[in-house]
Design a protein around this motif. Structure first.
Motif, mmCIF file in Angstrom:
data_model
loop_
_atom_site.group_PDB
_atom_site.id
_atom_site.type_symbol
_atom_site.label_atom_id
_atom_site.label_comp_id
_atom_site.label_asym_id
_atom_site.label_seq_id
_atom_site.Cartn_x
_atom_site.Cartn_y
_atom_site.Cartn_z
ATOM 1 N N ASP A 164 10.376 -1.883 -11.609
ATOM 2 C CA ASP A 164 9.212 -2.639 -10.839
ATOM 3 C C ASP A 164 9.144 -3.021 -9.458
ATOM 4 O OD1 ASP A 164 8.476 -3.083 -13.614
ATOM 5 O OD2 ASP A 164 9.174 -5.120 -13.835
ATOM 6 N N TRP A 174 6.609 -1.387 -7.000
ATOM 7 C CA TRP A 174 5.815 -2.311 -5.771
ATOM 8 C C TRP A 174 6.029 -1.512 -4.428
ATOM 9 C CZ3 TRP A 174 7.869 -5.518 -1.942
ATOM 10 C CH2 TRP A 174 6.684 -6.332 -1.432
ATOM 11 N N THR A 192 3.969 1.059 -3.705
ATOM 12 C CA THR A 192 2.500 0.583 -3.343
ATOM 13 C C THR A 192 2.475 0.137 -1.888
ATOM 14 O OG1 THR A 192 2.933 -1.313 -4.315
ATOM 15 C CG2 THR A 192 1.781 0.616 -5.633
ATOM 16 N N HIS A 193 3.581 -0.468 -1.153
ATOM 17 C CA HIS A 193 3.717 -0.663 -0.008
ATOM 18 C C HIS A 193 4.776 0.166 0.798
ATOM 19 C CE1 HIS A 193 2.639 -4.094 -2.602
ATOM 20 N NE2 HIS A 193 2.005 -4.626 -1.645
#
Length: 454
Positions: free
Chosen positions: A219, A223, A226-227
């Motif tokens: 996870d 994350w 996405t950044h």
């Protein structure tokens, strides 16, 4: 042995959930290790008998390792942090056997610092005397104690060296400000990335115990995907930390580097946390090798290794100088080993063509393959690797030119010198007596160009 138990003991505590039973097993492991180490220490002795050193262990079965003194090439002393706190040292005897692995050499782990220095002097003197067929007295000792030198009837007891002879002739003591040159070698620049990779590996290994399982790691990875700017920031921080962390690591390993001549040996001492002393028999030193990388050439600094016959682990034990200014390195090597003043002769133009072809042609071939594939299949994604290959071909131009400029050889009547390389340029200077033969090799392409490899 206790430091090596740290990770297993932590694992036992985590697996046991820090329960009383886990602490009991951890304590049992510590006590058992201490008892085993004490018994192993008490059943180990060393003794010089005539022209050989005998290392005896009698823990379960009696074993005797014999090292002829005439095969002793050097004696190294190191003081790891825990040893230094207890006033102890590790003494290793290099015999040049099988690349110098510790299993083929003698090791005295846990002798006092004074005993290590005393025994080092005795072994080096006895080794030199054994090669000259002049055996001396016979000292005997038990590990961890400083024994008195026991005389054999009819032989003299060797006297301890004076302070002046023990110090020897100092060729150089590297100033601490030169430690700033360390990151230029590139060997320590990747330290921040290595530390980060180790932290990630440790997190995956022990993450379950801290509630950070594989699912949480997956996870977190999604994350971060996405950044991406966080990954860029982390990469930039690691890159900025490269010179600073690299300089610190370089200083730790090369702190107060000193090179001196003592009793027929070249002795190099260095290290902040683990102080190490390496002895190289001078009569086996056949020359030296000067190494530099592009960044070091720009700063006019080099590193120096000794060329020694019968030396195990020469890449580590044979270092004569860390990163120092080139002129200082030439002065030290001239004094400690022997100078070389003849200018290097450049290689012919055919060598330039060969270097340029090797640096450019493979990438141009890949560029052509990518371009043809993109045009014939209509898949424009092939243009990306084709463009990358073309960029590497362009970068190959200065690389090929630098490789040619680095080529050179010369002979001054006593020593021969050859130089090659670019990303790691190496210039070897060897004595004429060290050359016992030569091989002439000529490929088909070399025959067409009229050159050969010696």
């Amino acid at each position: 042995m206790l430091p090596s138990l740290f990770v297993p003991l932590v694992g036992v505590l985590f697996v046991g959930g820090f329960s009383p039973a886990s602490f009991g097993w951890a304590a049992f492991g510590v006590v058992g290790t201490v008892v085993y180490s004490v018994v192993r220490w008490a059943t180990f002795t060393y003794q010089i008998v005539g022209d050989r050193l005998e290392l005896t262990r009698s823990l379960v079965s009696r074993s005797v390792r014999t090292i002829p003194l005439e095969r002793v090439r050097g004696v190294d002393i190191s003081t790891p942090p825990l040893h230094r706190l207890l006033g102890l040292s590790v003494l290793r005897i290099d015999t040049g056997a099988r690349g110098g692995g510790e299993k083929q050499e003698g090791e005295l782990n846990g002798v006092t610092a004074a005993e290590a220095e005393r025994l080092k002097g005795v072994l080096l003197r006895r080794a030199r005397a054994a090669r000259a067929q002049a055996p001396e007295a016979v000292p005997e000792a038990t590990a961890g104690e400083r024994p008195a030198v026991q005389a054999v009837p009819g032989e003299a007891v060797p006297s301890m060296p004076s302070a002046s002879s023990a110090a020897g002739q100092v060729h150089t003591a590297v100033p601490r400000k030169w430690l700033l040159y360390g990151p230029l070698s590139g060997a320590y620049l990747l330290t921040p990335f290595a530390l980060a990779a180790g932290a990630v590996g440790l997190a995956f290994q022990w993450g379950e115990e801290f509630g950070f399982g594989r699912r949480a790691a997956w996870d977190l990875g999604k994350w971060l995907w996405t950044h991406p700017w966080l990954l860029v920031v982390a990469a930039v921080l690691l890159v900025l930390a490269m010179p600073f962390v690299g300089a610190v690591m370089y200083a730790v390993f090369n702190w107060d580097f000193t090179l001196r001549s003592r009793d027929g040996y070249l002795v190099a001492e260095r290290g902040l946390i683990n102080r190490r002393s390496v002895s190289l028999e001078r009569r086996r030193v056949r020359g030296y090798e000067i190494v530099d990388a592009p960044a070091e050439r720009f700063a006019r600094v080099v590193r120096v290794w000794a060329i020694v016959t019968g030396l195990g682990d020469s890449q580590t034990r044979g270092q004569l100088l860390p990163v120092v200014p080139r002129q200082a390195a030439l002065a030290v090597t001239a004094e400690a080993v022997g100078g070389f003043a003849a200018p290097l002769r450049p290689h012919p133009a055919a060598a330039l063509r060969r270097r340029m072809f090797r640096a450019i042609a493979p990438w141009l071939f890949l560029t052509a393959v990518g371009a043809v594939t993109a045009l014939t299949t209509g898949d424009w994604e092939w243009w990306a690797p084709a463009g990358l290959a073309l960029l590497l071909a362009v970068l190959g131009v200065p690389l090929g030119l630098d490789r040619y400029r680095s080529l050179g050889h010369a002979y001054d009547g006593t020593r021969l010198s050859v130089r090659s390389g670019s990303l790691r340029r190496r210039q070897a200077v060897v004595e004429r007596r060290a050359v016992v033969g030569w091989t002439l090799r000529q490929t088909w392409f070399q025959r067409q160009a009229g050159v050969l490899t010696v």
